[in-house]
Write a protein that holds these residues in place. Structure first.
Motif, PDB file in Angstrom:
ATOM      1  N   VAL A   6       0.988  -1.354  -0.014  1.00 20.29           N
ATOM      2  CA  VAL A   6      -0.178  -0.058  -0.123  1.00 20.29           C
ATOM      3  C   VAL A   6       0.948   1.372   0.080  1.00 20.29           C
ATOM      4  CG1 VAL A   6      -1.830   1.142   1.151  1.00 20.29           C
ATOM      5  CG2 VAL A   6      -1.802  -1.168   1.093  1.00 20.29           C
ATOM      6  N   LEU A   7       1.013   1.874  -1.229  1.00 19.81           N
ATOM      7  CA  LEU A   7       1.974   2.932  -1.307  1.00 19.81           C
ATOM      8  C   LEU A   7       1.390   4.161  -1.599  1.00 19.81           C
ATOM      9  CD1 LEU A   7       4.990   3.916  -1.885  1.00 19.81           C
ATOM     10  CD2 LEU A   7       4.740   3.013  -4.101  1.00 19.81           C
ATOM     11  N   TYR A   8       1.680   5.386  -0.866  1.00 17.46           N
ATOM     12  CA  TYR A   8       1.007   6.495  -1.021  1.00 17.46           C
ATOM     13  C   TYR A   8       1.944   7.748  -0.968  1.00 17.46           C
ATOM     14  CZ  TYR A   8       0.971   6.677   3.938  1.00 17.46           C
ATOM     15  OH  TYR A   8       1.306   6.939   5.447  1.00 17.46           O
ATOM     16  N   TYR A   9       1.225   8.788  -1.149  1.00 12.38           N
ATOM     17  CA  TYR A   9       1.910  10.049  -0.819  1.00 12.38           C
ATOM     18  C   TYR A   9       0.518  10.927  -0.124  1.00 12.38           C
ATOM     19  CZ  TYR A   9       3.315  14.991  -0.762  1.00 12.38           C
ATOM     20  OH  TYR A   9       3.622  16.208  -0.430  1.00 12.38           O
ATOM     21  N   SER A  38       5.371   5.044   2.137  1.00 13.56           N
ATOM     22  CA  SER A  38       5.025   6.309   1.584  1.00 13.56           C
ATOM     23  C   SER A  38       6.118   6.587   0.688  1.00 13.56           C
ATOM     24  CB  SER A  38       4.887   7.371   2.503  1.00 13.56           C
ATOM     25  OG  SER A  38       5.904   7.395   3.388  1.00 13.56           O
ATOM     26  N   VAL A  39       6.024   7.671  -0.167  1.00 11.68           N
ATOM     27  CA  VAL A  39       7.075   8.166  -1.099  1.00 11.68           C
ATOM     28  C   VAL A  39       7.353   9.645  -0.617  1.00 11.68           C
ATOM     29  CG1 VAL A  39       6.409   7.106  -3.058  1.00 11.68           C
ATOM     30  CG2 VAL A  39       5.279   9.529  -2.627  1.00 11.68           C
ATOM     31  N   PRO A  40       8.762   9.811  -0.434  1.00 12.47           N
ATOM     32  CA  PRO A  40       9.240  11.134  -0.062  1.00 12.47           C
ATOM     33  C   PRO A  40       8.817  12.435  -0.851  1.00 12.47           C
ATOM     34  CG  PRO A  40      11.158  10.038  -1.165  1.00 12.47           C
ATOM     35  CD  PRO A  40       9.915   9.022  -1.120  1.00 12.47           C
ATOM     36  N   PRO A  41       8.477  13.570  -0.267  1.00 18.00           N
ATOM     37  CA  PRO A  41       8.406  14.770  -0.886  1.00 18.00           C
ATOM     38  C   PRO A  41       9.227  15.035  -1.909  1.00 18.00           C
ATOM     39  CG  PRO A  41       8.638  15.220   1.313  1.00 18.00           C
ATOM     40  CD  PRO A  41       8.651  14.110   1.271  1.00 18.00           C
ATOM     41  N   VAL A  42       8.765  15.822  -2.857  1.00 12.87           N
ATOM     42  CA  VAL A  42       9.816  16.620  -3.807  1.00 12.87           C
ATOM     43  C   VAL A  42       9.806  18.140  -3.811  1.00 12.87           C
ATOM     44  CG1 VAL A  42       9.941  14.533  -5.495  1.00 12.87           C
ATOM     45  CG2 VAL A  42       8.393  16.483  -5.705  1.00 12.87           C
ATOM     46  N   ALA A  43      10.834  18.730  -4.086  1.00  8.61           N
ATOM     47  CA  ALA A  43      10.635  20.248  -4.164  1.00  8.61           C
ATOM     48  C   ALA A  43      11.449  20.662  -5.514  1.00  8.61           C
ATOM     49  CB  ALA A  43      11.802  20.597  -3.048  1.00  8.61           C
ATOM     50  N   PRO A  44      11.111  21.987  -5.864  1.00  7.69           N
ATOM     51  CA  PRO A  44      11.602  22.408  -7.395  1.00  7.69           C
ATOM     52  C   PRO A  44      13.289  22.337  -7.200  1.00  7.69           C
ATOM     53  CG  PRO A  44       9.995  23.857  -6.534  1.00  7.69           C
ATOM     54  CD  PRO A  44      10.094  22.671  -5.433  1.00  7.69           C
ATOM     55  N   VAL A  45      13.589  22.821  -6.034  1.00  6.59           N
ATOM     56  CA  VAL A  45      15.087  22.853  -5.891  1.00  6.59           C
ATOM     57  C   VAL A  45      15.506  21.864  -4.922  1.00  6.59           C
ATOM     58  CG1 VAL A  45      17.145  24.267  -5.633  1.00  6.59           C
ATOM     59  CG2 VAL A  45      15.371  25.155  -6.923  1.00  6.59           C
ATOM     60  N   THR A  46      16.327  20.835  -5.095  1.00  6.58           N
ATOM     61  CA  THR A  46      16.651  19.801  -3.887  1.00  6.58           C
ATOM     62  C   THR A  46      17.968  20.169  -3.546  1.00  6.58           C
ATOM     63  OG1 THR A  46      15.358  18.225  -5.110  1.00  6.58           O
ATOM     64  CG2 THR A  46      17.089  17.431  -3.626  1.00  6.58           C
ATOM     65  N   SER A  47      18.106  20.681  -2.167  1.00 10.28           N
ATOM     66  CA  SER A  47      19.470  21.006  -1.715  1.00 10.28           C
ATOM     67  C   SER A  47      19.726  19.874  -0.644  1.00 10.28           C
ATOM     68  CB  SER A  47      19.477  22.568  -1.098  1.00 10.28           C
ATOM     69  OG  SER A  47      18.333  22.488  -0.175  1.00 10.28           O
ATOM     70  N   VAL A  48      18.913  19.276   0.091  1.00 12.78           N
ATOM     71  CA  VAL A  48      19.180  18.278   1.002  1.00 12.78           C
ATOM     72  C   VAL A  48      18.305  17.132   0.593  1.00 12.78           C
ATOM     73  CG1 VAL A  48      19.093  17.712   3.423  1.00 12.78           C
ATOM     74  CG2 VAL A  48      19.549  19.906   2.808  1.00 12.78           C
ATOM     75  N   ALA A  49      19.121  15.821   0.726  1.00 17.22           N
ATOM     76  CA  ALA A  49      18.034  14.743   0.363  1.00 17.22           C
ATOM     77  C   ALA A  49      17.144  14.439   1.409  1.00 17.22           C
ATOM     78  CB  ALA A  49      19.225  13.450   0.363  1.00 17.22           C
ATOM     79  N   ALA A  50      16.214  13.757   1.166  1.00 21.39           N
ATOM     80  CA  ALA A  50      15.048  13.339   2.226  1.00 21.39           C
ATOM     81  C   ALA A  50      15.733  12.322   3.227  1.00 21.39           C
ATOM     82  CB  ALA A  50      13.942  12.836   1.488  1.00 21.39           C
ATOM     83  N   PRO A  51      15.434  12.549   4.353  1.00 21.67           N
ATOM     84  CA  PRO A  51      15.889  11.637   5.386  1.00 21.67           C
ATOM     85  C   PRO A  51      15.509  10.274   5.147  1.00 21.67           C
ATOM     86  CG  PRO A  51      14.043  12.960   6.262  1.00 21.67           C
ATOM     87  CD  PRO A  51      14.208  13.433   4.881  1.00 21.67           C
ATOM     88  N   PRO A  52      16.526   9.103   5.326  1.00 16.39           N
ATOM     89  CA  PRO A  52      15.957   7.779   4.932  1.00 16.39           C
ATOM     90  C   PRO A  52      14.745   7.162   5.839  1.00 16.39           C
ATOM     91  CG  PRO A  52      17.997   8.097   6.487  1.00 16.39           C
ATOM     92  CD  PRO A  52      17.628   9.365   6.110  1.00 16.39           C
ATOM     93  N   ALA A  58       4.303   6.096   7.606  1.00 13.56           N
ATOM     94  CA  ALA A  58       4.656   4.987   6.877  1.00 13.56           C
ATOM     95  C   ALA A  58       6.280   5.228   6.444  1.00 13.56           C
ATOM     96  CB  ALA A  58       3.826   4.343   5.822  1.00 13.56           C
ATOM     97  N   PRO A  59       7.300   4.262   6.500  1.00 13.54           N
ATOM     98  CA  PRO A  59       8.286   4.520   6.076  1.00 13.54           C
ATOM     99  C   PRO A  59       8.298   4.823   4.727  1.00 13.54           C
ATOM    100  CG  PRO A  59       8.029   2.290   7.184  1.00 13.54           C
ATOM    101  CD  PRO A  59       6.678   3.003   6.993  1.00 13.54           C
ATOM    102  N   TYR A  60       9.388   5.214   4.308  1.00 13.77           N
ATOM    103  CA  TYR A  60       9.656   5.347   2.792  1.00 13.77           C
ATOM    104  C   TYR A  60       9.884   4.165   1.889  1.00 13.77           C
ATOM    105  CZ  TYR A  60      10.315  10.422   3.704  1.00 13.77           C
ATOM    106  OH  TYR A  60       9.991  11.807   3.839  1.00 13.77           O
TER     107      TYR A  60
END
Length: 196
Positions: A6-9, A38-52, A58-60
């Motif tokens: 069950v995968l969601y955002y 779940s899936v991690p959020p995204v941003a127009p400019v990525t400066s820092v990776a999403a935490p693991p 729910a976990p990523y």
């Protein structure tokens, strides 16, 4: 025990709550259990990776979750009649899984949430089905043999489970929305069990 992914955002919590109902439905099928990710959020400019691991929820998802699952349920809020960018971004990165046939023959279904009744639920559900078809999934919906599908005054469609959060952005599904979400989870899990 076979698992259904069950995968969601979820941004405001509505899709996360719907995912819990879908997962409950999966668990109602003997010999099946849900793996909620779940899936991690995204941003127009990525400066820092999403935490693991996210701070809450729910976990990523990891690519091995797709390999190990017996079926898949995808959930996303509606963004202008389409799935949200984080889910689309993650799906767009599955070229290797597409080429190797990781999801071929696995049952799959979709669910969504909108703020308004006419916020694009059905087009969002249909848009989430397209990559599943390209991956060779057996796409399932909710048949009209589910009584709540004919009586719901809010979410719930033959294309998949849905929730209408309304102007107050209430993340809690109605009884009928929850019943339909559980029915969708049961349908995917029961189909996966029969295919096994």
């Amino acid at each position: 025990m076979p698992e259904i992914l069950v995968l969601y955002y979820s941004r405001g919590g509505s899709v996360a709550r719907l995912a819990r109902q879908v997962a409950r439905g999966v668990g109602e099928v003997e010999g099946m259990q849900a793996r909620v990710r779940s899936v991690p959020p995204v941003a127009p400019v990525t400066s820092v990776a999403a935490p693991p691991v996210p701070d809450e929820g729910a976990p990523y998802v990891e690519r091995r979750d797709l390999e190990e699952c017996a079926g898949l349920l995808l959930g996303s809020p509606t963004r202008f009649g389409n799935m949200a960018a984080p889910l689309k971004h993650w799906l767009d990165g599955l070229g290797a899984e597409w080429a190797s046939g990781t999801l071929v023959g696995k049952p799959a279904a979709v669910f969504t949430s909108t703020a308004s009744m006419h916020g694009g639920q059905e087009s969002t559900l249909l848009s989430m089905m397209l990559p599943l078809l390209h991956h060779g999934c057996m796409v399932l919906g909710i048949p009209f043999t589910e009584p709540a599908l004919s009586t719901t005054r809010s979410g719930g469609t033959p294309y998949g489970a849905s929730h209408v959060s309304g102007p107050d952005d209430d993340p809690q599904p109605t009884d009928e929305e929850a019943r339909l979400a559980r029915a969708l989870g049961r349908r995917v899990a029961a189909t996966a069990a029969r295919l096994a």
